[in-house]
Motif scaffolding. Structure first.
Motif, PDB file in Angstrom:
ATOM      1  N   ASP A   7       7.637   9.638  -5.443  1.00 35.77           N
ATOM      2  CA  ASP A   7       6.820  10.705  -4.867  1.00 35.77           C
ATOM      3  C   ASP A   7       5.883  10.164  -3.790  1.00 35.77           C
ATOM      4  OD1 ASP A   7       8.001  12.568  -6.510  1.00 35.77           O
ATOM      5  OD2 ASP A   7       6.400  12.512  -8.020  1.00 35.77           O
ATOM      6  N   VAL A   8       5.320   8.967  -4.040  1.00 36.11           N
ATOM      7  CA  VAL A   8       4.414   8.341  -3.075  1.00 36.11           C
ATOM      8  C   VAL A   8       5.149   8.117  -1.764  1.00 36.11           C
ATOM      9  CG1 VAL A   8       3.111   6.235  -2.549  1.00 36.11           C
ATOM     10  CG2 VAL A   8       3.014   7.226  -4.830  1.00 36.11           C
ATOM     11  N   GLU A   9       6.329   7.548  -1.869  1.00 40.31           N
ATOM     12  CA  GLU A   9       7.111   7.256  -0.667  1.00 40.31           C
ATOM     13  C   GLU A   9       7.478   8.553   0.056  1.00 40.31           C
ATOM     14  OE1 GLU A   9      11.169   4.875   0.465  1.00 40.31           O
ATOM     15  OE2 GLU A   9      10.221   4.478  -1.460  1.00 40.31           O
ATOM     16  N   ALA A  10       7.896   9.571  -0.675  1.00 38.67           N
ATOM     17  CA  ALA A  10       8.292  10.840  -0.072  1.00 38.67           C
ATOM     18  C   ALA A  10       7.131  11.487   0.682  1.00 38.67           C
ATOM     19  CB  ALA A  10       8.818  11.790  -1.150  1.00 38.67           C
ATOM     20  N   ARG A  11       5.931  11.383   0.129  1.00 37.55           N
ATOM     21  CA  ARG A  11       4.761  11.999   0.780  1.00 37.55           C
ATOM     22  C   ARG A  11       4.355  11.271   2.054  1.00 37.55           C
ATOM     23  NH1 ARG A  11       2.646  12.097  -4.526  1.00 37.55           N
ATOM     24  NH2 ARG A  11       1.325  10.345  -3.975  1.00 37.55           N
ATOM     25  N   HIS A  12       4.706  10.006   2.187  1.00 35.39           N
ATOM     26  CA  HIS A  12       4.177   9.218   3.292  1.00 35.39           C
ATOM     27  C   HIS A  12       5.212   8.764   4.316  1.00 35.39           C
ATOM     28  CE1 HIS A  12       0.211   9.192   1.598  1.00 35.39           C
ATOM     29  NE2 HIS A  12       0.725   8.871   0.413  1.00 35.39           N
ATOM     30  N   VAL A  13       6.432   9.247   4.226  1.00 36.87           N
ATOM     31  CA  VAL A  13       7.465   8.830   5.176  1.00 36.87           C
ATOM     32  C   VAL A  13       7.039   9.156   6.608  1.00 36.87           C
ATOM     33  CG1 VAL A  13       9.823   9.267   5.968  1.00 36.87           C
ATOM     34  CG2 VAL A  13       9.374   8.923   3.554  1.00 36.87           C
ATOM     35  N   PHE A  14       6.530  10.367   6.840  1.00 36.00           N
ATOM     36  CA  PHE A  14       6.143  10.765   8.195  1.00 36.00           C
ATOM     37  C   PHE A  14       5.037   9.876   8.737  1.00 36.00           C
ATOM     38  CE2 PHE A  14       3.527  13.246  11.167  1.00 36.00           C
ATOM     39  CZ  PHE A  14       4.477  13.477  12.160  1.00 36.00           C
ATOM     40  N   GLY A  15       4.017   9.605   7.941  1.00 33.38           N
ATOM     41  CA  GLY A  15       2.913   8.752   8.387  1.00 33.38           C
ATOM     42  C   GLY A  15       3.383   7.350   8.727  1.00 33.38           C
ATOM     43  N   LEU A  16       4.261   6.796   7.894  1.00 31.72           N
ATOM     44  CA  LEU A  16       4.800   5.459   8.169  1.00 31.72           C
ATOM     45  C   LEU A  16       5.614   5.459   9.457  1.00 31.72           C
ATOM     46  CD1 LEU A  16       5.894   4.397   4.570  1.00 31.72           C
ATOM     47  CD2 LEU A  16       3.874   3.642   5.841  1.00 31.72           C
ATOM     48  N   ARG A  17       6.355   6.515   9.694  1.00 32.24           N
ATOM     49  CA  ARG A  17       7.169   6.594  10.908  1.00 32.24           C
ATOM     50  C   ARG A  17       6.288   6.720  12.156  1.00 32.24           C
ATOM     51  NH1 ARG A  17      12.652   8.085   9.358  1.00 32.24           N
ATOM     52  NH2 ARG A  17      13.076   6.438   7.843  1.00 32.24           N
ATOM     53  N   VAL A  18       5.202   7.442  12.057  1.00 35.83           N
ATOM     54  CA  VAL A  18       4.273   7.560  13.197  1.00 35.83           C
ATOM     55  C   VAL A  18       3.674   6.193  13.526  1.00 35.83           C
ATOM     56  CG1 VAL A  18       2.051   8.529  13.942  1.00 35.83           C
ATOM     57  CG2 VAL A  18       3.758  10.004  12.866  1.00 35.83           C
ATOM     58  N   LEU A 101       7.897  -0.857   8.462  1.00 39.28           N
ATOM     59  CA  LEU A 101       7.352   0.463   8.117  1.00 39.28           C
ATOM     60  C   LEU A 101       8.410   1.550   8.278  1.00 39.28           C
ATOM     61  CD1 LEU A 101       3.798   0.190   9.720  1.00 39.28           C
ATOM     62  CD2 LEU A 101       4.370   0.169   7.279  1.00 39.28           C
ATOM     63  N   TRP A 102       9.216   1.464   9.325  1.00 40.74           N
ATOM     64  CA  TRP A 102      10.261   2.468   9.556  1.00 40.74           C
ATOM     65  C   TRP A 102      11.248   2.476   8.389  1.00 40.74           C
ATOM     66  CZ3 TRP A 102      10.534   6.131  13.267  1.00 40.74           C
ATOM     67  CH2 TRP A 102      11.728   6.853  13.356  1.00 40.74           C
ATOM     68  N   LEU A 103      11.540   1.276   7.882  1.00 40.93           N
ATOM     69  CA  LEU A 103      12.470   1.150   6.759  1.00 40.93           C
ATOM     70  C   LEU A 103      11.782   1.348   5.404  1.00 40.93           C
ATOM     71  CD1 LEU A 103      14.563  -1.890   8.019  1.00 40.93           C
ATOM     72  CD2 LEU A 103      15.182   0.552   8.095  1.00 40.93           C
ATOM     73  N   ARG A 104      10.492   1.679   5.430  1.00 36.38           N
ATOM     74  CA  ARG A 104       9.699   1.980   4.239  1.00 36.38           C
ATOM     75  C   ARG A 104       9.626   0.803   3.277  1.00 36.38           C
ATOM     76  NH1 ARG A 104      13.385   6.238   4.210  1.00 36.38           N
ATOM     77  NH2 ARG A 104      13.995   5.688   2.099  1.00 36.38           N
ATOM     78  N   LYS A 105       9.416  -0.377   3.816  1.00 33.22           N
ATOM     79  CA  LYS A 105       9.294  -1.575   2.992  1.00 33.22           C
ATOM     80  C   LYS A 105       7.843  -1.745   2.561  1.00 33.22           C
ATOM     81  CE  LYS A 105      13.581  -2.719   3.422  1.00 33.22           C
ATOM     82  NZ  LYS A 105      14.484  -2.599   2.301  1.00 33.22           N
ATOM     83  N   HIS A 106       7.647  -1.961   1.266  1.00 35.34           N
ATOM     84  CA  HIS A 106       6.287  -2.107   0.733  1.00 35.34           C
ATOM     85  C   HIS A 106       5.587  -3.325   1.325  1.00 35.34           C
ATOM     86  CE1 HIS A 106       3.000  -1.504  -1.994  1.00 35.34           C
ATOM     87  NE2 HIS A 106       3.168  -2.686  -2.561  1.00 35.34           N
ATOM     88  N   TRP A 107       6.297  -4.423   1.544  1.00 38.42           N
ATOM     89  CA  TRP A 107       5.694  -5.617   2.133  1.00 38.42           C
ATOM     90  C   TRP A 107       5.151  -5.325   3.527  1.00 38.42           C
ATOM     91  CZ3 TRP A 107       7.599  -6.939   6.788  1.00 38.42           C
ATOM     92  CH2 TRP A 107       8.924  -6.611   7.079  1.00 38.42           C
ATOM     93  N   ALA A 108       5.813  -4.413   4.259  1.00 40.09           N
ATOM     94  CA  ALA A 108       5.373  -4.097   5.618  1.00 40.09           C
ATOM     95  C   ALA A 108       4.029  -3.377   5.618  1.00 40.09           C
ATOM     96  CB  ALA A 108       6.423  -3.253   6.333  1.00 40.09           C
ATOM     97  N   LEU A 149      -2.845   2.803   5.168  1.00 41.27           N
ATOM     98  CA  LEU A 149      -1.856   1.917   4.555  1.00 41.27           C
ATOM     99  C   LEU A 149      -2.360   1.277   3.269  1.00 41.27           C
ATOM    100  CD1 LEU A 149      -0.234   0.248   7.680  1.00 41.27           C
ATOM    101  CD2 LEU A 149       0.747   1.988   6.172  1.00 41.27           C
ATOM    102  N   VAL A 150      -3.643   0.971   3.188  1.00 38.25           N
ATOM    103  CA  VAL A 150      -4.190   0.431   1.937  1.00 38.25           C
ATOM    104  C   VAL A 150      -4.053   1.473   0.833  1.00 38.25           C
ATOM    105  CG1 VAL A 150      -6.328  -0.235   0.757  1.00 38.25           C
ATOM    106  CG2 VAL A 150      -5.736  -1.283   2.937  1.00 38.25           C
ATOM    107  N   ARG A 151      -4.346   2.709   1.154  1.00 36.29           N
ATOM    108  CA  ARG A 151      -4.222   3.778   0.149  1.00 36.29           C
ATOM    109  C   ARG A 151      -2.784   3.919  -0.331  1.00 36.29           C
ATOM    110  NH1 ARG A 151      -7.682   9.016   1.161  1.00 36.29           N
ATOM    111  NH2 ARG A 151      -6.273   9.515  -0.520  1.00 36.29           N
ATOM    112  N   ILE A 152      -1.827   3.828   0.592  1.00 32.43           N
ATOM    113  CA  ILE A 152      -0.416   3.926   0.203  1.00 32.43           C
ATOM    114  C   ILE A 152      -0.008   2.697  -0.604  1.00 32.43           C
ATOM    115  CG2 ILE A 152       1.959   3.924   1.065  1.00 32.43           C
ATOM    116  CD1 ILE A 152       0.978   5.441   3.499  1.00 32.43           C
ATOM    117  N   ALA A 153      -0.356   1.520  -0.095  1.00 36.90           N
ATOM    118  CA  ALA A 153       0.086   0.283  -0.728  1.00 36.90           C
ATOM    119  C   ALA A 153      -0.481   0.103  -2.128  1.00 36.90           C
ATOM    120  CB  ALA A 153      -0.309  -0.914   0.161  1.00 36.90           C
ATOM    121  N   MET A 154      -1.640   0.651  -2.387  1.00 39.74           N
ATOM    122  CA  MET A 154      -2.268   0.507  -3.708  1.00 39.74           C
ATOM    123  C   MET A 154      -1.625   1.421  -4.755  1.00 39.74           C
ATOM    124  SD  MET A 154      -4.597  -1.819  -3.473  1.00 39.74           S
ATOM    125  CE  MET A 154      -5.748  -1.553  -4.798  1.00 39.74           C
ATOM    126  N   GLN A 155      -0.869   2.415  -4.338  1.00 44.41           N
ATOM    127  CA  GLN A 155      -0.232   3.332  -5.271  1.00 44.41           C
ATOM    128  C   GLN A 155       1.079   2.712  -5.780  1.00 44.41           C
ATOM    129  OE1 GLN A 155       0.230   7.122  -3.335  1.00 44.41           O
ATOM    130  NE2 GLN A 155      -1.915   7.245  -2.797  1.00 44.41           N
TER     131      GLN A 155
END
Length: 161
Positions: A7-18, A101-108, A149-155
């Motif tokens: 769910d976290v990834e689904a909610r933030h795909v657009f932001g990561l792509r931007v 980020l485009w590939l939605r990698k957590h390390w990125a 990104l900190v907020r996303i990465a911490m989830q």
């Protein structure tokens, strides 16, 4: 492209792509800077640029053109190899961030937080040293990116790094 697995990834795909697109724009600009810098290493190209700048018939009420000419003459053509290499190095970092980020990698997410966050003090110093609205916009944008990104990465992502 794979579907988001949490769910976290689904909610933030657009932001990561931007953010990834923003990094891609930086990569293109830095590659252009490197290309120009490597071209200015040749004395004939450097001399041609200096001649062109000195003989432009533009209104230059702020003296910016002459400050640029003075700075370029002080540097000379030999410094442009270093400028080109530095531009390519930054382009490589931004490309790594953007692709990850485009590939939605957590390390990125963490890599971008560290790389972008480490430059915020320098950007703040530059903005306060010599204010411009562009510097302020870049500083605010980078702060927003780091916080986001900190907020996303911490989830919890439900996937491995």
């Amino acid at each position: 492209m794979t579907k988001p697995i949490s769910d976290v990834e689904a909610r933030h795909v657009f932001g990561l792509r931007v953010i990834a697109a923003y990094k891609a724009i930086k990569v293109v600009c830095l590659i252009f800077v490197a290309f120009v810098a490597f071209g200015l290493h040749k004395p004939e190209n450097f001399d041609h640029l200096m001649h062109t700048l000195e003989h432009l018939s533009l209104q230059d009420s702020s003296g910016m053109r002459w400050r640029l000419v003075e700075l370029l003459q002080k540097w000379g053509p030999s410094k442009f190899i270093a400028v080109g290499i530095a531009a390519l190095a930054y382009a490589a970092v931004f490309a790594t961030e953007g692709i990850g980020l485009w590939l939605r990698k957590h390390w990125a997410e963490w890599f971008t937080v560290i790389a972008t966050g480490s430059l915020i003090p320098v950007e703040a110093y530059e903005m306060f040293h010599k204010f411009s609205w562009l510097k302020l916009g870049a500083l605010i944008g980078n702060i927003v990116i780091v916080i986001y990104l900190v907020r996303i990465a911490m989830q919890p992502h439900g996937r491995k790094l």
